[in-house]
Write a protein that holds these residues in place. Structure first.
Motif, PDB file in Angstrom:
ATOM      1  N   GLN A 208      11.431 -10.939   1.120  1.00  0.00           N
ATOM      2  CA  GLN A 208      12.447  -9.966   1.056  1.00  0.00           C
ATOM      3  C   GLN A 208      12.256  -9.004   2.153  1.00  0.00           C
ATOM      4  N   LEU A 209      10.899  -8.988   2.776  1.00  0.00           N
ATOM      5  CA  LEU A 209      10.571  -8.196   3.926  1.00  0.00           C
ATOM      6  C   LEU A 209      10.865  -8.678   5.149  1.00  0.00           C
ATOM      7  N   ILE A 210      11.053  -9.983   5.258  1.00  0.00           N
ATOM      8  CA  ILE A 210      11.400 -10.695   6.641  1.00  0.00           C
ATOM      9  C   ILE A 210      12.440 -11.533   6.282  1.00  0.00           C
ATOM     10  N   SER A 211      13.199 -11.620   5.379  1.00  0.00           N
ATOM     11  CA  SER A 211      14.587 -12.479   5.370  1.00  0.00           C
ATOM     12  C   SER A 211      15.397 -11.738   4.478  1.00  0.00           C
ATOM     13  N   GLY A 212      16.891 -12.100   4.822  1.00  0.00           N
ATOM     14  CA  GLY A 212      18.101 -11.240   4.158  1.00  0.00           C
ATOM     15  C   GLY A 212      18.468 -10.032   4.834  1.00  0.00           C
ATOM     16  N   ASP A 213      19.651  -9.646   4.654  1.00  0.00           N
ATOM     17  CA  ASP A 213      20.265  -8.742   5.530  1.00  0.00           C
ATOM     18  C   ASP A 213      19.590  -7.275   5.476  1.00  0.00           C
ATOM     19  N   THR A 214      18.667  -7.075   4.341  1.00  0.00           N
ATOM     20  CA  THR A 214      18.112  -6.036   4.427  1.00  0.00           C
ATOM     21  C   THR A 214      16.376  -5.975   4.569  1.00  0.00           C
ATOM     22  N   ARG A 215      16.217  -6.985   5.197  1.00  0.00           N
ATOM     23  CA  ARG A 215      14.682  -7.185   5.450  1.00  0.00           C
ATOM     24  C   ARG A 215      14.319  -5.999   6.380  1.00  0.00           C
ATOM     25  N   LEU A 216      13.098  -5.684   6.506  1.00  0.00           N
ATOM     26  CA  LEU A 216      12.367  -4.820   7.289  1.00  0.00           C
ATOM     27  C   LEU A 216      11.816  -5.211   8.594  1.00  0.00           C
ATOM     28  N   TRP A 217      11.559  -6.426   9.054  1.00  0.00           N
ATOM     29  CA  TRP A 217      11.072  -6.729  10.000  1.00  0.00           C
ATOM     30  C   TRP A 217      11.785  -8.295  10.515  1.00  0.00           C
ATOM     31  N   ASP A 218      11.810  -8.279  11.831  1.00  0.00           N
ATOM     32  CA  ASP A 218      12.352  -9.840  12.276  1.00  0.00           C
ATOM     33  C   ASP A 218      11.075 -10.467  12.953  1.00  0.00           C
TER      34      ASP A 218
ATOM     35  N   PRO B 278      15.773   2.894  10.579  1.00  0.00           N
ATOM     36  CA  PRO B 278      15.576   4.145  11.491  1.00  0.00           C
ATOM     37  C   PRO B 278      14.993   5.443  10.827  1.00  0.00           C
ATOM     38  N   SER B 279      15.244   5.352   9.632  1.00  0.00           N
ATOM     39  CA  SER B 279      15.042   6.518   8.553  1.00  0.00           C
ATOM     40  C   SER B 279      14.808   6.165   7.315  1.00  0.00           C
ATOM     41  N   ASP B 280      14.405   7.291   6.696  1.00  0.00           N
ATOM     42  CA  ASP B 280      14.119   6.983   5.410  1.00  0.00           C
ATOM     43  C   ASP B 280      13.200   5.919   4.847  1.00  0.00           C
ATOM     44  N   LEU B 281      12.104   5.981   5.638  1.00  0.00           N
ATOM     45  CA  LEU B 281      11.130   4.756   5.698  1.00  0.00           C
ATOM     46  C   LEU B 281      10.483   4.531   4.049  1.00  0.00           C
ATOM     47  N   HIS B 282       9.858   5.634   3.977  1.00  0.00           N
ATOM     48  CA  HIS B 282       9.146   5.483   2.580  1.00  0.00           C
ATOM     49  C   HIS B 282      10.144   5.025   1.352  1.00  0.00           C
ATOM     50  N   ALA B 283      11.085   5.753   1.310  1.00  0.00           N
ATOM     51  CA  ALA B 283      12.171   5.263   0.169  1.00  0.00           C
ATOM     52  C   ALA B 283      12.625   3.923   0.383  1.00  0.00           C
ATOM     53  N   THR B 284      12.890   3.375   1.556  1.00  0.00           N
ATOM     54  CA  THR B 284      13.218   1.981   1.613  1.00  0.00           C
ATOM     55  C   THR B 284      12.153   1.083   1.333  1.00  0.00           C
TER      56      THR B 284
ATOM     57  N   THR C 193       0.886  -1.148   0.070  1.00  0.00           N
ATOM     58  CA  THR C 193      -0.004   0.132   0.096  1.00  0.00           C
ATOM     59  C   THR C 193       0.939   1.260   0.117  1.00  0.00           C
ATOM     60  N   LEU C 194       1.661   1.375   0.951  1.00  0.00           N
ATOM     61  CA  LEU C 194       2.689   2.577   0.802  1.00  0.00           C
ATOM     62  C   LEU C 194       3.362   2.704  -0.367  1.00  0.00           C
ATOM     63  N   ALA C 195       3.927   1.628  -0.940  1.00  0.00           N
ATOM     64  CA  ALA C 195       4.740   1.707  -2.509  1.00  0.00           C
ATOM     65  C   ALA C 195       3.926   2.346  -3.413  1.00  0.00           C
ATOM     66  N   HIS C 196       2.349   2.178  -3.188  1.00  0.00           N
ATOM     67  CA  HIS C 196       1.554   2.772  -4.199  1.00  0.00           C
ATOM     68  C   HIS C 196       0.936   4.033  -3.938  1.00  0.00           C
ATOM     69  N   VAL C 197       1.263   4.726  -2.683  1.00  0.00           N
ATOM     70  CA  VAL C 197       1.034   6.214  -2.341  1.00  0.00           C
ATOM     71  C   VAL C 197       1.807   7.162  -3.094  1.00  0.00           C
TER      72      VAL C 197
ATOM     73  N   ARG D  33       9.631   1.466  -0.866  1.00  0.00           N
ATOM     74  CA  ARG D  33       9.617   1.516  -2.392  1.00  0.00           C
ATOM     75  C   ARG D  33      10.843   0.692  -2.874  1.00  0.00           C
ATOM     76  N   LYS D  34      11.756   0.795  -2.536  1.00  0.00           N
ATOM     77  CA  LYS D  34      13.025  -0.105  -3.000  1.00  0.00           C
ATOM     78  C   LYS D  34      12.952  -1.571  -2.709  1.00  0.00           C
ATOM     79  N   LEU D  35      12.101  -1.840  -1.663  1.00  0.00           N
ATOM     80  CA  LEU D  35      12.118  -3.400  -1.198  1.00  0.00           C
ATOM     81  C   LEU D  35      10.884  -3.994  -1.917  1.00  0.00           C
ATOM     82  N   TYR D  36       9.727  -3.181  -2.304  1.00  0.00           N
ATOM     83  CA  TYR D  36       8.508  -3.605  -2.651  1.00  0.00           C
ATOM     84  C   TYR D  36       8.847  -4.395  -4.069  1.00  0.00           C
ATOM     85  N   LEU D  37       8.076  -5.807  -3.981  1.00  0.00           N
ATOM     86  CA  LEU D  37       7.854  -6.510  -5.170  1.00  0.00           C
ATOM     87  C   LEU D  37       6.511  -7.017  -5.298  1.00  0.00           C
ATOM     88  N   PRO D  38       5.768  -6.725  -6.166  1.00  0.00           N
ATOM     89  CA  PRO D  38       4.271  -7.301  -6.374  1.00  0.00           C
ATOM     90  C   PRO D  38       4.226  -8.787  -6.391  1.00  0.00           C
TER      91      PRO D  38
END
Length: 438
Positions: free
Chosen positions: A255-265, A237-243, A212-216, A245-250
């Motif tokens: 990728q949101l929950i695994s890997g070094d660049t994940r957003l959540w544990d 911690p910062s640049d939340l919206h840019a991050t 949803t945020l990626a489509h705002v 958008r970068k990680l979003y895949l339709p």
């Protein structure tokens, strides 16, 4: 004999059954006889019983394929002579877009088998057989969280407690029967569940938030997003919206929950659910994001649904899984052989080529064909119900899908192909009668 030959050919392709991580998780639970709600507990319970008789995937493969083939045959007999119905049933089972998922030990395949048997039961004139059909639909509904979309048109259009009743009484009874099917199915899974994993909070909720945020359209500042997302324990911690958008895949959320660049544990594959405070925060964030940006949420859902239907140039659905692609570590852990004959490698290669180089596995083709067939099926209640079942099931993916796995569209493909054969047979029979000389 024809059905036996067709089933044997299927077994040559699929033996002893292919397992993915979903399959392994459910087999582990069935052997331990300890069930979570990460997957339908009814599937793990069935496997747990059968595994105690014959270990491994083979008994589940036999069960799902036998139900599927028998259901096809019983439904096709309504339009074809028994011999022709047997041939058509085998042809449908071995049709690559139908065959490929049926080689996997998946809840989707067992659901399809119970749906076909249940539909055939509802069309039987004997009440006790119709009730057995309803029982099969209960199991089908219990096997997938969105299978109620498939059973709704089947029960409402086909179930009759007592033939000859007025339409209002008939459909009111059928709607009540469908609600009973859903209630019992959900109740069975709830009764079997030993531990709730709150899977939605660790998967779909996060996918919806990011999508949803990626489509705002406008860029939202951290001052707007931090109060919403910080309680969810987001790792950025910062640049939340840019991050985001970068990680979003339709087509994926891993990728949101695994890997070094994940957003959540979060806990998604383990035995311990995500802690309650984090789940509550994720639920609150989902509600805030979706209700604040409903247009962006709808855009995301359609973006994801386009992936599910295979409308993109590259279809990323997990279509063909050969035997030799199975996870060897899990096979060894569960005491299962790697398997895979040379003939199976060749046939898997053919199907991989079809999936990659043709449109045969694109669900949108079957979706449009099913919609087009509704007009021809208007006077055929059974076919109308089957088509509507496939369409409704597919439409549940619009609000609920997280990944574009082809198996989610397997029931749609099955319903469409089955309906084509039945309608063609009936129109041909009608044409033969009308052109026959007096």
């Amino acid at each position: 004999m024809i059905l036996a030959v067709g089933w044997f050919l299927f077994l040559v392709y699929a033996y002893p059954g292919v397992c993915t991580m979903d399959s392994f998780d459910q087999l582990k639970e069935g052997r331990a006889w300890f069930f979570t709600d990460s997957h339908p507990p009814i599937m793990a319970a069935i496997w747990g019983v059968l595994d105690r008789m014959v270990a491994g995937p083979l008994p589940m493969l036999v069960l799902q394929s036998t139900m599927f083939l028998a259901g096809l045959y019983l439904l096709l007999k309504r339009a074809l002579a028994p011999t022709h119905a047997a041939i058509a049933a085998c042809a449908l089972l071995l049709f690559p877009p139908v065959l490929v998922p049926m080689a996997m030990v998946w809840k989707d395949c067992h659901m399809a088998g119970f749906l076909l048997l249940g539909t055939a039961g509802l069309l039987d004139p004997r009440r006790h057989v119709r009730l057995l059909g309803m029982g099969a639909l209960v199991l089908a509904t219990a096997l997938r969280y969105n299978a109620l979309g498939a059973t709704l048109p089947l029960v409402v259009l086909l179930f009759e407690w007592q033939p000859g009743k007025r339409w209002l009484v008939r459909y009111a009874t059928a709607v009540g029967a469908w609600l009973a099917v859903v209630f019992v199915a959900f109740g069975v899974n709830a009764a079997l569940t030993d531990r709730q994993m709150h899977f939605w909070h660790s998967s779909m909720a996060l996918s919806d938030i990011v999508g949803t945020l990626a489509h705002v359209e406008e860029d939202l500042p951290d001052s707007r997003l931090q109060p919403i997302l910080a309680p969810t324990q987001i790792r950025v911690p910062s640049d939340l919206h840019a991050t985001i958008r970068k990680l979003y895949l339709p087509y994926d959320f891993q990728q949101l929950i695994s890997g070094d660049t994940r957003l959540w544990d979060v806990n998604i594959n383990g035995d311990i659910p995500t802690p309650a405070p984090q789940r509550d925060a994720i639920g609150a964030a989902w509600k805030e994001v979706v209700t604040s940006y409903p247009g962006a949420h709808i855009a995301y859902r359609f973006d994801n649904f386009a992936e599910t239907l295979g409308l993109r140039e590259t279809f990323r659905g997990a279509t063909v899984v050969p035997h030799h692609w199975q996870y060897e570590g899990m096979l060894a852990y569960l005491g299962m052989a790697k398997g895979g004959t040379r003939l199976q490698r060749v046939t898997h290669g053919w199907n991989l080529s079809l999936a990659r180089n043709t449109a045969l596995f694109r669900p949108w083709i079957y979706f449009l064909l099913a919609l087009a067939l509704l007009g021809l099926a208007w006077r055929h209640r059974d076919v109308l119900a089957i088509l509507a079942s496939g369409i409704f099931m597919e439409l549940t993916m619009l609000p609920l899908s997280g990944t574009p796995d082809y198996r989610y569209s397997h029931w749609l493909v099955t319903c469409t192909c089955l309906s084509v054969v039945i309608l063609f047979a009936r129109r041909r029979a009608q044409r033969t009668v009308t052109t026959k000389p007096a």
